[in-house]
Design a protein around this motif. Structure first.
Motif, PDB file in Angstrom:
ATOM      1  N   ARG A   1       0.917  -1.168   0.117  1.00 44.12           N
ATOM      2  CA  ARG A   1       0.114  -0.038   0.036  1.00 44.12           C
ATOM      3  C   ARG A   1       0.867   1.314  -0.010  1.00 44.12           C
ATOM      4  O   ARG A   1       0.297   2.462  -0.547  1.00 44.12           O
ATOM      5  CB  ARG A   1      -0.867   0.216   1.276  1.00 44.12           C
ATOM      6  N   GLU A   2       1.853   1.186   0.612  1.00 44.26           N
ATOM      7  CA  GLU A   2       3.015   2.400   0.810  1.00 44.26           C
ATOM      8  C   GLU A   2       3.869   2.680  -0.647  1.00 44.26           C
ATOM      9  O   GLU A   2       4.131   3.613  -0.815  1.00 44.26           O
ATOM     10  CB  GLU A   2       3.815   2.083   1.913  1.00 44.26           C
TER      11      GLU A   2
ATOM     12  N   LYS B   1       4.519   2.409  -4.716  1.00 46.59           N
ATOM     13  CA  LYS B   1       3.734   2.936  -5.859  1.00 46.59           C
ATOM     14  C   LYS B   1       2.666   1.917  -6.416  1.00 46.59           C
ATOM     15  O   LYS B   1       1.609   2.251  -7.035  1.00 46.59           O
ATOM     16  CB  LYS B   1       4.547   3.409  -6.916  1.00 46.59           C
ATOM     17  N   GLY B   2       3.241   0.693  -6.464  1.00 50.19           N
ATOM     18  CA  GLY B   2       2.411  -0.281  -7.320  1.00 50.19           C
ATOM     19  C   GLY B   2       1.269  -0.804  -6.731  1.00 50.19           C
ATOM     20  O   GLY B   2       0.434  -1.422  -7.198  1.00 50.19           O
ATOM     21  N   GLY B   3       1.150  -0.553  -5.190  1.00 56.01           N
ATOM     22  CA  GLY B   3       0.029  -0.981  -4.351  1.00 56.01           C
ATOM     23  C   GLY B   3      -1.469  -0.525  -4.833  1.00 56.01           C
ATOM     24  O   GLY B   3      -2.172  -1.430  -4.988  1.00 56.01           O
ATOM     25  N   GLY B   4      -1.584   0.734  -5.201  1.00 55.37           N
ATOM     26  CA  GLY B   4      -2.977   0.953  -5.798  1.00 55.37           C
ATOM     27  C   GLY B   4      -2.781   1.999  -6.870  1.00 55.37           C
ATOM     28  O   GLY B   4      -3.697   3.002  -7.040  1.00 55.37           O
ATOM     29  N   GLY B   5      -2.014   1.992  -7.558  1.00 56.90           N
ATOM     30  CA  GLY B   5      -1.745   2.618  -8.748  1.00 56.90           C
ATOM     31  C   GLY B   5      -2.510   2.135 -10.077  1.00 56.90           C
ATOM     32  O   GLY B   5      -3.673   1.432  -9.822  1.00 56.90           O
ATOM     33  N   SER B   6      -2.093   2.637 -11.090  1.00 55.80           N
ATOM     34  CA  SER B   6      -2.905   2.108 -12.357  1.00 55.80           C
ATOM     35  C   SER B   6      -2.412   0.693 -12.683  1.00 55.80           C
ATOM     36  O   SER B   6      -2.025   0.043 -12.027  1.00 55.80           O
ATOM     37  CB  SER B   6      -2.413   3.242 -13.480  1.00 55.80           C
ATOM     38  N   GLU B   7      -3.319   0.344 -13.846  1.00 55.87           N
ATOM     39  CA  GLU B   7      -3.440  -1.076 -14.222  1.00 55.87           C
ATOM     40  C   GLU B   7      -1.926  -1.594 -14.484  1.00 55.87           C
ATOM     41  O   GLU B   7      -1.894  -2.633 -14.314  1.00 55.87           O
ATOM     42  CB  GLU B   7      -4.213  -1.116 -15.557  1.00 55.87           C
ATOM     43  N   GLY B   8      -1.164  -0.703 -14.995  1.00 58.81           N
ATOM     44  CA  GLY B   8       0.303  -1.223 -15.250  1.00 58.81           C
ATOM     45  C   GLY B   8       1.199  -1.418 -14.138  1.00 58.81           C
ATOM     46  O   GLY B   8       2.347  -1.814 -14.214  1.00 58.81           O
ATOM     47  N   GLU B   9       0.910  -0.869 -12.885  1.00 56.53           N
ATOM     48  CA  GLU B   9       1.833  -0.946 -11.962  1.00 56.53           C
ATOM     49  C   GLU B   9       1.575  -2.095 -10.848  1.00 56.53           C
ATOM     50  O   GLU B   9       0.613  -2.082 -10.282  1.00 56.53           O
ATOM     51  CB  GLU B   9       1.607   0.531 -10.999  1.00 56.53           C
ATOM     52  N   GLY B  10       2.496  -3.167 -10.832  1.00 54.52           N
ATOM     53  CA  GLY B  10       2.524  -4.166 -10.004  1.00 54.52           C
ATOM     54  C   GLY B  10       1.128  -5.228 -10.581  1.00 54.52           C
ATOM     55  O   GLY B  10       0.350  -4.983 -10.757  1.00 54.52           O
ATOM     56  N   ASP B  11       1.993  -6.184 -10.976  1.00 54.36           N
ATOM     57  CA  ASP B  11       1.126  -7.460 -11.729  1.00 54.36           C
ATOM     58  C   ASP B  11       0.951  -8.593 -10.969  1.00 54.36           C
ATOM     59  O   ASP B  11       0.475  -9.501 -11.478  1.00 54.36           O
ATOM     60  CB  ASP B  11       1.839  -7.920 -12.955  1.00 54.36           C
ATOM     61  N   ASP B  12       1.560  -8.607  -9.686  1.00 49.91           N
ATOM     62  CA  ASP B  12       1.271 -10.005  -8.945  1.00 49.91           C
ATOM     63  C   ASP B  12      -0.080  -9.852  -8.337  1.00 49.91           C
ATOM     64  O   ASP B  12      -0.799  -8.694  -8.437  1.00 49.91           O
ATOM     65  CB  ASP B  12       2.372 -10.079  -7.652  1.00 49.91           C
ATOM     66  N   LEU B  13      -0.549 -11.172  -7.836  1.00 48.97           N
ATOM     67  CA  LEU B  13      -1.907 -11.150  -7.364  1.00 48.97           C
ATOM     68  C   LEU B  13      -2.274 -10.270  -6.266  1.00 48.97           C
ATOM     69  O   LEU B  13      -3.450  -9.665  -6.153  1.00 48.97           O
ATOM     70  CB  LEU B  13      -2.311 -12.648  -6.861  1.00 48.97           C
ATOM     71  N   LEU B  14      -1.522  -9.812  -5.229  1.00 47.29           N
ATOM     72  CA  LEU B  14      -1.653  -8.933  -4.212  1.00 47.29           C
ATOM     73  C   LEU B  14      -2.020  -7.484  -4.694  1.00 47.29           C
ATOM     74  O   LEU B  14      -3.059  -7.087  -4.276  1.00 47.29           O
ATOM     75  CB  LEU B  14      -0.387  -9.133  -3.146  1.00 47.29           C
ATOM     76  N   ALA B  15      -0.920  -7.129  -5.556  1.00 49.93           N
ATOM     77  CA  ALA B  15      -1.268  -5.870  -6.415  1.00 49.93           C
ATOM     78  C   ALA B  15      -2.519  -5.957  -6.754  1.00 49.93           C
ATOM     79  O   ALA B  15      -3.574  -4.874  -6.555  1.00 49.93           O
ATOM     80  CB  ALA B  15      -0.201  -5.430  -7.275  1.00 49.93           C
ATOM     81  N   ARG B  16      -3.145  -6.730  -7.418  1.00 53.20           N
ATOM     82  CA  ARG B  16      -4.400  -6.780  -8.268  1.00 53.20           C
ATOM     83  C   ARG B  16      -5.680  -6.801  -7.095  1.00 53.20           C
ATOM     84  O   ARG B  16      -6.402  -6.187  -7.364  1.00 53.20           O
ATOM     85  CB  ARG B  16      -4.636  -8.016  -9.143  1.00 53.20           C
ATOM     86  N   LEU B  17      -5.469  -7.484  -6.142  1.00 53.00           N
ATOM     87  CA  LEU B  17      -6.406  -7.868  -5.159  1.00 53.00           C
ATOM     88  C   LEU B  17      -6.663  -6.196  -4.456  1.00 53.00           C
ATOM     89  O   LEU B  17      -7.587  -5.642  -4.160  1.00 53.00           O
ATOM     90  CB  LEU B  17      -6.074  -8.608  -3.886  1.00 53.00           C
ATOM     91  N   LEU B  18      -5.344  -5.397  -4.251  1.00 49.76           N
ATOM     92  CA  LEU B  18      -5.279  -4.105  -3.607  1.00 49.76           C
ATOM     93  C   LEU B  18      -5.857  -3.227  -4.666  1.00 49.76           C
ATOM     94  O   LEU B  18      -6.545  -2.140  -4.167  1.00 49.76           O
ATOM     95  CB  LEU B  18      -4.033  -3.865  -3.208  1.00 49.76           C
TER      96      LEU B  18
END
Length: 462
Positions: free
Chosen positions: A227-228, A230-247
């Motif tokens: 969450r802290e 950038k990838g945790g709650g950003g746009s579709e391209g930021e963070g591609d693991d399952l946790l990022a998508r859940l968040l």
């Protein structure tokens, strides 16, 4: 069935009384001693629909595929959840597998996109790379504990796809905590623990609470860090693991999953994605070791399709025999072995009303080993699944991932992962597994009851 519609059954439901039970305990002692043998006895000695009792609970056991299909298709609206023990509640929380009604529909809508085919495709490189790392570490002539090796492999895959990294030194502690959880959940499902009040703290329950604390602390740390970042709650391209998508997930009203909801879904995905696949692969190596013909046909397919290169997701559909090996292993040793649900008012099966409060059960183990649908049912024959096989398998005679609207949302992930891991390792090694005949034990999953140790044999280059 399209849209989850329930077909009109051609086989009427005619329940018959099963074995007489003990006062208050019912058939719990026989079920707890060996649930698989007990359910096979219900099928073989009594028929396709058998009344029995689990403690004080009136139960109905189904064996015919048409009844099973109707039951699974109607679970969303005609059945409630059977709480399968306090231990399971501590692990799964209120995740999608323990939710009902509008809450279930909301959570499924938020979680399911994380494991759709397009997303699974993105994770296959991680799967293959993880298997290549294992193959590079193995040495011909070495003896390895098959289950331990498969646990480490699938744990690495699920941690990298779920959390985006291997977690380093914390991986072993998390794996040990999850092993405690699997043991305690299985023990409660089979015994008197299923009926103990939540406030009772047995030694197993105290062990589980310590394990859950380990799991929760690590998952909480990962959620806060993500969450802290950038990838945790950003746009579709930021963070591609399952946790990022859940968040990032939000429902139609814009509501995201809470931290507790993310924890529950992450732990459930981790448990299901790690334990079931490692168990399936363990049994696959065991079965291939006992079947030289099947293993030789696997060798031929891997050489023909892959020609020495690592597999990719585009090879999955071309690896027909590999997929059949996986499918047949899931038939003989389905990781999950039973599906229960509690009938609500108005539940109907086979044209007959099911009294409200009745616990309805079906079992992958007994259906998959029914000689009516699978001649010589304990024999490992991947050719059963050839496109031109003479024996037609009825719908829902094979259902390792459940079925209907509440079927396993990670089924595609699991099947692709298992086939690609098998193909990657199978290109390089044969595993000669001992003992030649391994008994099974029952927990939440069906596991080997003894260590399966394999001698690694390097496959000659072709």
């Amino acid at each position: 069935m399209p849209g989850g519609a329930v077909s009109v059954p051609t086989v009427p439901l005619r329940p018959v009384p099963g074995p007489r039970g003990l006062p208050w305990l019912g058939n719990l002692p026989a079920f707890g001693k060996d649930p698989l043998a007990f359910m096979a006895r219900l099928r073989d000695e009594y028929g396709d629909a058998v009344l029995w009792s689990l403690g004080p609970r009136r139960s109905l056991f189904l064996s015919h595929p048409q009844h099973i299909a109707e039951f699974l298709a109607s679970r969303e609206y005609a059945y409630g959840l059977l709480e399968v023990g306090w231990a399971f509640q501590q692990i799964a929380g209120r995740s999608v597998v323990r939710s009902t009604g509008a809450d279930w529909r909301r959570k499924r809508g938020l979680v399911q996109p994380t494991v759709r085919p397009r997303q699974v495709r993105r994770y296959t490189r991680t799967m293959v790379d993880s298997a290549l790392a294992v193959a590079d570490r193995w040495r011909a002539g070495e003896r390895v504990d098959v289950r331990q090796e498969m646990v480490l492999l699938t744990q690495r895959v699920v941690l990298r796809t779920l959390f985006g990294n291997d977690l380093g030194d914390r991986t072993r502690a998390l794996g040990e905590a999850m092993a405690v959880a699997e043991h305690v959940m299985g023990a409660e499902l089979r015994g008197i623990g299923l009926f103990l009040p939540d406030w009772v703290r047995t030694p197993d329950r105290r062990r589980l609470l310590r394990a859950v604390a380990t799991i929760d602390a690590e998952v909480h740390r990962l959620i806060v860090a993500r969450r802290e970042a950038k990838g945790g709650g950003g746009s579709e391209g930021e963070g591609d693991d399952l946790l990022a998508r859940l968040l990032r997930a939000a429902d139609e009203d814009g509501r995201p999953l809470s931290a507790k909801e993310v924890r529950d879904e992450a732990v459930t995905l981790w448990t299901a994605g790690h334990e079931t696949t490692s168990t399936a692969l363990t049994w696959i190596w065991y079965l291939l070791s006992r079947s030289p013909e099947a293993r030789a046909r696997l060798d031929d397919e891997l050489d023909r399709v892959l020609a020495g290169r690592p597999p990719t997701v585009d090879d999955y559909e071309q690896l027909a025999w590999t997929r059949q090996v996986v499918k047949e292993a899931l038939r003989i040793y389905p990781p999950a072995w039973v599906i229960p649900a509690v009938a609500r008012e108005g539940a109907v099966l086979g044209g007959r009303a099911v009294p409200a409060g009745t616990t309805v059960w079906c079992s992958q183990w007994t259906a998959h080993r029914d000689p009516r649908w699978f001649p010589d049912p304990t024999a490992f024959r991947p050719e059963r699944w050839d496109a031109d096989a003479p024996d037609v398998v009825p719908d829902h005679a094979w259902f390792p991932f459940g079925g209907g609207p509440r079927g396993c949302i990670g089924a595609r992930f699991a099947q692709v992962e298992t086939a690609l891991l098998l193909a990657t390792l199978g290109q390089r090694f044969h595993l000669d597994v001992t003992p030649a005949h391994a008994p099974h034990r029952i927990g939440i999953l069906i596991q080997p009851a003894v260590p399966l140790v394999a001698t690694l044999r390097a496959r000659p280059a072709r």
